[in-house]
Structure formats: structure tokens, C-alpha cells
Enzyme design. Structure first.
Site, short mmCIF file in Angstrom:
data_model
loop_
_atom_site.label_atom_id
_atom_site.label_comp_id
_atom_site.label_asym_id
_atom_site.label_seq_id
_atom_site.Cartn_x
_atom_site.Cartn_y
_atom_site.Cartn_z
N ASP A 152 2.00 1.04 -5.43
CA ASP A 152 2.85 1.96 -4.66
C ASP A 152 4.30 1.45 -4.63
O ASP A 152 5.21 2.17 -4.25
CB ASP A 152 2.34 2.05 -3.21
CG ASP A 152 1.55 3.32 -2.95
OD1 ASP A 152 1.72 4.29 -3.71
OD2 ASP A 152 0.77 3.34 -1.98
N GLN B 133 -3.35 4.15 2.06
CA GLN B 133 -2.72 5.44 2.37
C GLN B 133 -2.05 5.39 3.74
O GLN B 133 -2.68 5.02 4.74
CB GLN B 133 -3.80 6.55 2.32
CG GLN B 133 -3.24 7.96 2.47
CD GLN B 133 -2.33 8.39 1.33
OE1 GLN B 133 -2.62 8.15 0.16
NE2 GLN B 133 -1.21 9.00 1.66
N LYS C 231 -5.75 11.63 -5.87
CA LYS C 231 -5.52 10.38 -6.63
C LYS C 231 -6.83 9.93 -7.30
O LYS C 231 -6.83 9.59 -8.48
CB LYS C 231 -4.98 9.29 -5.69
CG LYS C 231 -3.54 9.57 -5.26
CD LYS C 231 -3.06 8.68 -4.12
CE LYS C 231 -1.71 9.14 -3.59
NZ LYS C 231 -1.25 8.42 -2.39
#
Ligand code: NAP
Length: 302
Positions: free
Chosen positions: A118, A95, A51
């Protein structure tokens, strides 16, 4: 035929890079994504590294906050709060999975919805369900984009989704059942309590496997000509490989490839599209932070 996530995600990244170039040319700072990584889980390290690398490739700023696996929940929440109030940062991802002593739901809810690229915050999930503009969870969003760019006909098709997680299966089923393109599918959402699973998978025009069980879907479970999307990523031990493992999807690619009309590979399929979607969401967050009247006319507003 392969649904080539690498090729399509590279195209999307080029499109985003061009939008960033235009924003910067007009005097705006580029989008900035922050990622928080707790501990040293091998797979999470790899995902976060890709990412951050993708941000660099397309001209985004990025910040990686690393915290030890024994970090307190309080300290993690304080880091999130600091990023929430930092106006130079547009998107924040934490994460997952997090260590057991940390309440994932509490962490998810502490990210400001307008920075939740997200798409995990309940406010954004609620908007998704209502079909309102929002940050769509990156993996289902990437799959929708892949289907769209390959002109896969979805209207009136039977789509079977294997797995009902909040981040993949459930939003996927929701998006494909919407009155949209891609969409307008009749969706069956299967899970570990589904009886006679093969009866469902064999009737699927579009089969989306998101259960996290390596090579679970075999050729006898798939209809001739089906479109097969493989979300699974499992590390399977393999001492013949330099890394000591290989990545396997939820679909037995070698045999299912012979029956499917379209299929995603692992790696190089959904994983790539997930990152592209995250970058699209971060660009959107940046645009949302600029007053609409001030967005240069040549930069798309969506
Ligand atoms: P998850 O939270 O572990 O959920 C798995 C789902 O599969 C659950 O709903 C479970 O049912 C269902 N399931 C498990 N065994 C089953 C069986 N034998 N038959 C039918 N259903 C079964 O998984 P997730 O987070 O959605 O991730 C799924 C996979 O996708 C993992 O391999 C993950 O690494 C991968 N992934 C990939 C990406 C990407 O970018 N490519 C992104 C996210 C996740 P119950 O609800 O009944 O337990």
C-alpha cells in the site's frame, strides 16, 4: 473524453497475468497478497472483496484474514507479525479505517516495509518523497499510470490537488511536481483552510479532487479543457436503487464532463486503477524477493 480506468486496469491486469505465467513457467511460485479486514464496514468489505477477486483473476495467491471489530490491538499486531515472517506472502495490506480503539499509525508501522504494497509505511513514504524506488501509494500511482497511458501532457501545467491526506492528496502532489513524465507540474495543494478555493480550481490545467464530498466540484469551478481526475467515492442514500445507495465522486460529472477535455468516471475510474496499482506493487514485491540474478531474463525487473 473519458479516462477509462476500467479499460486501462484490465490491460494492466492482463500484462501482470502474463508476467505471472512466465514466473510460474520458470518454476517460481506466483505472487501472494494478504489482506486483513477488521469488522464489517460495508465499503471496506467491497474494496477487499474486489482486491481478492482481482488476485484470483491474474493468478496471484491471496489470503484474507478477518478479525472482529472488537479485536485487540495486540491480536492484530500479532497477525501482522505472523504475515511479516511468512516467506510465502509477498504483500500485506490492512484495510483502513480501523476501529477507534486501534492506533492506525502503530499498525501501519508494524507492516514490514518490503511487504507494504500500500506504500503507507514511513520508510516507503520517505523514499517516495526522495524519488527513490519504493512502493508508491496505490491511488496516486494508479492516477499517474492513467495519465501516462492516455499521453496527457503534464509538463509545465498547473495541477491543483484538492485534499492533503497522507494516502492520496499529499503523495499525488509530490509525484506530479517531480522531474518525471508524468510530472513537472506546478502543483497547488488545497485543503479545508484554503481561501477562495474556486480561484485555484479555475486556473487548473489538471484538477485532482480527493476530498470525499459528493459532487463538490461543479462546472463553474473548472476551466474549459481541463483534465479532471475524480478520486472521491461517497455512498449517497438512494431508495430507488436496489442497494439503497449510489456511489458519487467529488465531481458533478454530468456538468463538468461538458467542460473537461478528459475526465474519470465514478465508478470505473480511479478506483479500478488503485487496485491495478496494488497488484503491480505486489508483483514487484515478489520480484524483489527473488535474487536479481535468478529472475528469468524475459520477466521485466521493474
Ligand atoms: P481524507 O483523509 O478524509 O482527507 C480529505 C481531505 O480533503 C483533507 O485534506 C481535507 O482538508 C480536505 N477537504 C475536506 N473538505 C474540504 C473542502 N471543503 N475544501 C477543501 N478541502 C477539503 O480523505 P482521503 O482518504 O484522501 O479520501 C478522499 C476521498 O477519496 C474519499 O471519498 C475516499 O473514499 C476516496 N478514496 C478513493 C480511493 C479510490 O481508490 N478511488 C482511494 C482512497 C480514497 P483538511 O486536511 O484541512 O481536513
Amino acid at each position: 473524453m473519458l479516462l477509462d480506468g476500467k479499460k486501462i486496469s484490465d490491460e494492466i491486469k492482463q500484462e501482470i497475468a502474463e508476467e505471472v505465467r512466465l514466473l510460474v513457467a520458470d518454476g517460481y511460485r506466483p505472487p501472494h497478497l494478504a489482506a486483513i479486514l477488521v469488522g464489517h464496514d460495508g465499503a471496506s468489505e467491497t474494496y477487499v472483496a474486489s482486491k481478492v477477486k482481482s488476485c484470483e483473476q491474474i493468478g496471484f495467491g491471496s489470503t484474507l484474514v478477518r478479525l472482529p471489530s472488537n479485536v485487540s490491538e495486540e491480536r492484530l499486531l500479532a497477525e501482522i507479525k505472523a504475515i511479516n515472517s511468512n516467506e510465502e506472502i509477498d504483500g500485506l495490506i490492512v484495510q483502513l479505517p480501523l476501529p477507534k480503539h486501534i492506533d492506525e499509525q502503530k499498525v501501519t508501522e508494524s507492516v514490514l516495509p518490503k511487504k507494504d504494497v500500500d506504500g503507507f509505511h514511513p520508510v516507503n513514504v520517505g523514499k517516495l518523497v526522495l524519488g527513490l524506488p519504493t512502493f508508491v501509494s496505490a491511488t496516486p500511482m494508479g492516477i499517474m499510470e492513467l495519465l501516462k497511458r492516455y499521453n496527457i501532457e503534464t509538463s509545465g501545467k498547473h495541477c491543483v490537488v484538492l485534499g492533503r491526506s497522507n494516502i492520496v492528496g499529499t503523495p499525488m502532489a509530490n509525484l506530479l511536481s517531480r522531474n518525471s513524465n508524468p510530472g513537472n507540474c506546478t502543483v497547488t495543494l488545497c485543503h479545508s483552510r484554503t481561501k477562495n478555493l474556486s480561484e485555484f480550481t479555475k486556473s487548473a490545467d489538471i484538477l485532482i479532487a480527493a476530498l470525499g464530498k459528493a459532487e463538490f466540484v461543479t462546472a463553474d469551478m473548472v476551466k474549459d479543457g481541463a483534465v479532471v481526475v475524480d478520486v472521491g467515492i461517497t455512498r449517497v442514500e438512494d431508495q430507488t436503487n436496489q442497494r439503497g445507495y449510489v456511489l458519487k465522486g467529488d465531481v458533478a460529472f454530468g456538468e463538468v464532463n461538458k467542460k473537461a477535455s478528459y475526465i474519470t468516471p465514478v465508478p470505473g475510474g480511479v478506483g479500478r486503477m488503485t487496485i491495478a496499482a496494488l497488484l503491480q506493487n505486489t508483483l514487484l514485491a515478489r520480484k524483489n524477493s527473488i535474487k536479481p540474478s535468478k529472475i528469468p531474463h524475459h520477466v521485466s525487473k521493474s
